[in-house]
Each structure stands twice: as structure tokens, then as C-alpha cells.
Write an enzyme that holds these catalytic residues in place. Structure first.
Site, PDB file in Angstrom:
ATOM      1  N   THR A   1       7.792  -9.394   9.078  1.00 31.24           N
ATOM      2  CA  THR A   1       6.477  -7.415   9.407  1.00 31.24           C
ATOM      3  C   THR A   1       5.682  -7.742   9.899  1.00 31.24           C
ATOM      4  OG1 THR A   1       7.657  -7.409   6.792  1.00 31.24           O
ATOM      5  CG2 THR A   1       6.004  -6.258   7.763  1.00 31.24           C
TER       6      THR A   1
ATOM      7  N   ARG B   1       6.675 -16.980  12.204  1.00 30.47           N
ATOM      8  CA  ARG B   1       5.307 -16.820  12.362  1.00 30.47           C
ATOM      9  C   ARG B   1       4.541 -17.601  13.961  1.00 30.47           C
ATOM     10  NH1 ARG B   1       3.197 -19.699   6.729  1.00 30.47           N
ATOM     11  NH2 ARG B   1       5.088 -21.092   7.662  1.00 30.47           N
TER      12      ARG B   1
ATOM     13  N   TYR C   1      11.859  -8.672  -3.336  1.00 31.08           N
ATOM     14  CA  TYR C   1      12.094  -7.014  -3.061  1.00 31.08           C
ATOM     15  C   TYR C   1      13.867  -6.787  -4.164  1.00 31.08           C
ATOM     16  CZ  TYR C   1       8.757  -7.714   0.581  1.00 31.08           C
ATOM     17  OH  TYR C   1       7.481  -8.508   0.983  1.00 31.08           O
TER      18      TYR C   1
ATOM     19  N   ARG D   1      20.195 -12.104   2.911  1.00 24.90           N
ATOM     20  CA  ARG D   1      19.103 -13.287   2.700  1.00 24.90           C
ATOM     21  C   ARG D   1      18.771 -13.353   1.481  1.00 24.90           C
ATOM     22  NH1 ARG D   1      13.140 -14.152   5.556  1.00 24.90           N
ATOM     23  NH2 ARG D   1      13.422 -16.249   6.472  1.00 24.90           N
TER      24      ARG D   1
ATOM     25  N   GLN E   1      17.767  -6.585   9.575  1.00 25.91           N
ATOM     26  CA  GLN E   1      16.950  -6.727   7.364  1.00 25.91           C
ATOM     27  C   GLN E   1      17.007  -5.360   7.906  1.00 25.91           C
ATOM     28  OE1 GLN E   1      13.890  -8.785   6.108  1.00 25.91           O
ATOM     29  NE2 GLN E   1      15.574 -10.556   5.939  1.00 25.91           N
TER      30      GLN E   1
END
Length: 407
Positions: free
Chosen positions: A49, A357, A206, A254, A124
Site C-alpha cells: 500500500t 518492501r 480486513y 491471500r 488484489q
């Protein structure tokens, strides 16, 4: 529109470097079939994100340059950042969506760049649930919803009450709308945008994960009552509906079996084994998903997990149940430069390794891993800003540059 070169990304001179042993001769650089596509190597960029879309959720010119740079090595699987499946699913500023025509047209331009580089793309689909911004939803006339009216922490409860948009449980009719209308609409727009795969976000606290988790699901109907079958019902309904829309060989999921992020309790093997069993039954009937993405116990959301707290936790159980492809992601650089864990986890022919990352600070990550070139350490302070600085450039002037919609 001009697309910037990968070489234009120059990190600050004081950036920490991570040494890398060349991995070009390992299984990481052997081909693997994913759905109908053959990927020439086993590296995926898993979602990060970054808040660089336009304020109204349309993918931007900044994102076009970003994903073009990270797909330069042919055959890289780019799983774009978590993307709102509907307006009700989340309304945070500068997060992209995939639920209207303008968003699909903008994503299509990004996919054309990715495909032009010989790489592949997956979107996604994200639905926030109880961790959404209550005030932003209120300002748009939308409710703050979840499996149950259980806030994930005291601060989220305080903010929701101040906004006059208190958390409430979804009705069964609303759940049906999510399954039958909202997710299919997003998936159809993803196909129009040219994505190779559609990934359902069922992890990290989520909405779909909130239904799986006993900490957030206190329902007493067919979606709750504590039973594994009930808690997994919504997730599996979404899977089945999207198989109808995009086809199983383009659909992915996922999961984060070991995460305790955003008020979740670690669910571990039990419910995830049930989900994998259900997906394998579908595979046995000719409906095998393209891949299942698993978050490693080394991370929980945006945080790394100590070695002590990882003890006794492993995703190896999943291989005994699901016979298809896995993407495994979560701090695979911790034992660099040798990458012994990465090499060990590639011991079968069903695994892709995900990086996130380190892709932010190394657009040419795939090439660096292959050749053994040092990796630039990432700068988390610039992850969640709206401007181009720390995204495509470290020129100070880029702090004034905000993304423009591509459509």
C-alpha cells in the site's frame, strides 16, 4: 505520456545496503506455470500500500511509472497494491479502486506497460470492514460495517462515535450484495483492465478475515456461531462467485494464518486447513485456483515478528492439503546474503517467493537477486505519503508532485 526509466530512481547516498549472494542458479530462476501462463522465474512483487492514486481512487501517472519500473525484468509477477473492490469497501484518499470505468481504463494503461515489459499482473481486491475510516465513510453517506459490532481497538471506537458512524454488523442481505454485486463488479472491471489474475484479500484483519476470526466474528447466524464452516462461508462464497466471473485459473487468494494484526487473534492451522481443503475439493473438480498467497509467520501486517514469537509456527501444513501453487511472502531477506530459508522453501515445484518492501527501494530487485548485487534498504517513512518523493524519486522537488488520474 512519458514513462520514466528505471535508472532514474536514485536512493539517498546514506541508504543502508543488504548484501546478496547470486541466486541466478537456484530454483528461484526456474519457470513455473501459473494458471495458463508460464512465468520464467519465481519472484512476485506482493502488494504494498502506497497511497499514490488520485484522491478519488483513480490510478495515477505516478503509479504507471512505478509499476513500469518494477516489471522491467521479463516474467515478473506484479501483484498491485490492495485495491478497493467497492466504495463501501473503503474510501481512504489516494487508494486505488477497481469498481468503475475510469479506474479500469487507468489500470489498463498500467497493465499495458507491465505486459509490454513481458511481465504479468494481478490485482488484489480489498474490502476494509471494521478498520475503515468511519469519518470518511460518514462524509460519503456510507456505514462502518463488519461481521459484528466489535471494534478493533479503543481508538477506532472513539473515532467512530465522534464521527457519528458507529460500527454495526452486516445484515445477511448486505452480505449477499457484497458477494453477488460488489466483488463481481470489481472482478469484471479487472478483466476489462487487462489483469492476468484477480487476487482476493482474505488476510490481515480486513473484512473477509474478520469473518474468519473469533476476535471479530460474534455472529449467531450461518456466518458465525463459532463454527469453522460458518466463519469461512463468506470467503468461500466470494471464491465461488469469482470463479464464475474470471475463471479459476485466473483467480487467487491471500491468507495470513499467523497474523495478529489489527486486533486479530492468531487462527493458525485449523480454519486455514479447512479453507484449503475446500479449495482442493474445487480443484479436484476442475476449478483449481491460479495460486494461494500465504503470509509467513515472520511478519504480521506491517510488523516483523521476533524469532521467539515465531517458534512453532510454519506454513508447511498447507502443502499437505492444497496441491496447487503457493506464493510465500514475509521478510525473506532476514537471512541475507545466503537466503537459506528462501532456497529451502523452493524445494518443491509449487512455490513462488514474494517480496514487497524491498521492491519499493529496488525497482531492479529481480536482476539484483539474480546477479548478487546489494539491495537498497527501504524507507518506510515514505510509504504512506501522497507525493512522488520516496516513490519514483528522491528529488526534494517531488514532494510537490501528486499523482494525476490516467483516465
Amino acid at each position: 505520456m512519458t514513462i520514466e526509466s528505471t535508472n532514474s530512481f536514485v536512493v539517498p547516498s546514506d541508504t543502508e545496503l543488504i548484501d546478496v549472494t547470486p541466486l541466478g542458479s537456484t530454483k528461484l530462476f526456474q519457470p513455473i506455470k501459473v494458471g495458463n501462463n508460464v512465468l520464467p522465474q519465481r519472484i512476485a512483487y506482493v502488494p504494498t500500500t502506497r497511497f499514490r492514486a488520485s484522491k478519488d481512487h483513480i490510478p495515477s501517472d505516478l503509479q504507471l511509472n512505478y509499476y513500469n519500473a518494477r516489471s522491467q525484468y521479463p516474467g515478473t509477477l506484479i501483484i498491485t497494491e490492495a485495491t478497493f473492490a467497492s466504495e463501501r469497501g473503503g474510501i481512504d484518499l489516494h487508494v486505488p479502486g477497481i469498481y468503475n470505468d475510469a479506474q479500469a481504463k487507468s489500470w489498463k494503461k498500467i497493465n499495458e506497460a507491465i505486459h509490454g515489459n513481458g511481465s504479468f499482473s494481478s490485482v488484489q481486491l480489498w474490502y476494509l470492514g471494521r478498520v475503515a475510516n468511519a469519518k470518511d465513510l460518514k462524509d460519503s453517506g456510507l456505514p462502518l460495517i463488519a461481521p459484528s459490532a466489535v471494534y478493533w481497538d479503543e481508538n477506532s471506537e472513539k473515532l467512530a462515535k465522534e464521527a457519528g458512524n458507529e460500527l454495526r454488523a452486516l445484515t445477511e442481505e448486505e452480505i449477499d450484495h457484497i458477494v453477488e454485486v460488489e466483488y463481481p463488479n470489481a472482478a469484471k472491471h479487472a478483466l476489462e483492465a487487462g489483469f492476468d489474475y484477480v487476487e482476493i484479500h482474505g488476510a490481515h484483519g480486513y473484512l473477509l478475515d474478520q469473518f474468519l476470526n473469533l476476535a471479530s466474528n460474534k455472529r449467531t447466524d450461518k456466518y458465525g456461531c463459532g463454527s469453522i464452516e460458518n466463519r469461512a462461508r463468506l470467503l468461500l462464497r466470494v471464491v465461488d462467485k469469482l470463479i464464475e466471473v474470471v475463471g479459476a485459473n485466473r483467480l487467487a487468494l491471500r491468507l495470513s494464518p499467523w497474523a495478529s494484526f489489527q486486533g486479530m487473534e492468531i487462527e493458525g492451522e485449523e480454519i486455514h486447513s479447512y479453507i484449503l481443503q475446500q479449495l482442493q475439493q474445487r480443484a479436484d473438480n476442475g476449478q483449481q485456483l491460479a495460486y494461494i498467497s500465504l503470509v509467513e509467520p515472520r511478519v504480521t501486517g506491517i510488523y516483523d515478528v521476533s524469532l521467539k514469537d515465531q517458534q512453532g509456527r510454519s506454513n508447511e501444513f498447507a502443502y499437505k492439503i492444497w496441491k496447487g501453487n503457493f506464493i510465500r511472502a514475509g521478510n525473506y531477506t532476514y537471512d541475507a546474503p545466503e537466503f537459506k530459508t528462501l532456497i529451502n522453501d523452493l524445494k518443491n515445484d509449487r512455490t513462488i517467493i514474494g517480496f514487497s518492501r524491498f521492491f519499493t527501494s529496488n525497482p531492479d530487485l529481480v536482476e539484483k537477486l539474480k546477479l548478487g548485487k546489494p539491495l537498497n534498504y527501504y524507507n518506510r517513512e515514505e510509504f504512506y505519503k501522497y507525493y512522488n518523493y520516496g516513490y519514483n524519486s528522491y528529488d526534494e522537488s517531488e514532494k510537490q508532485v501528486i499523482g494525476k488520474p490516467l483516465a
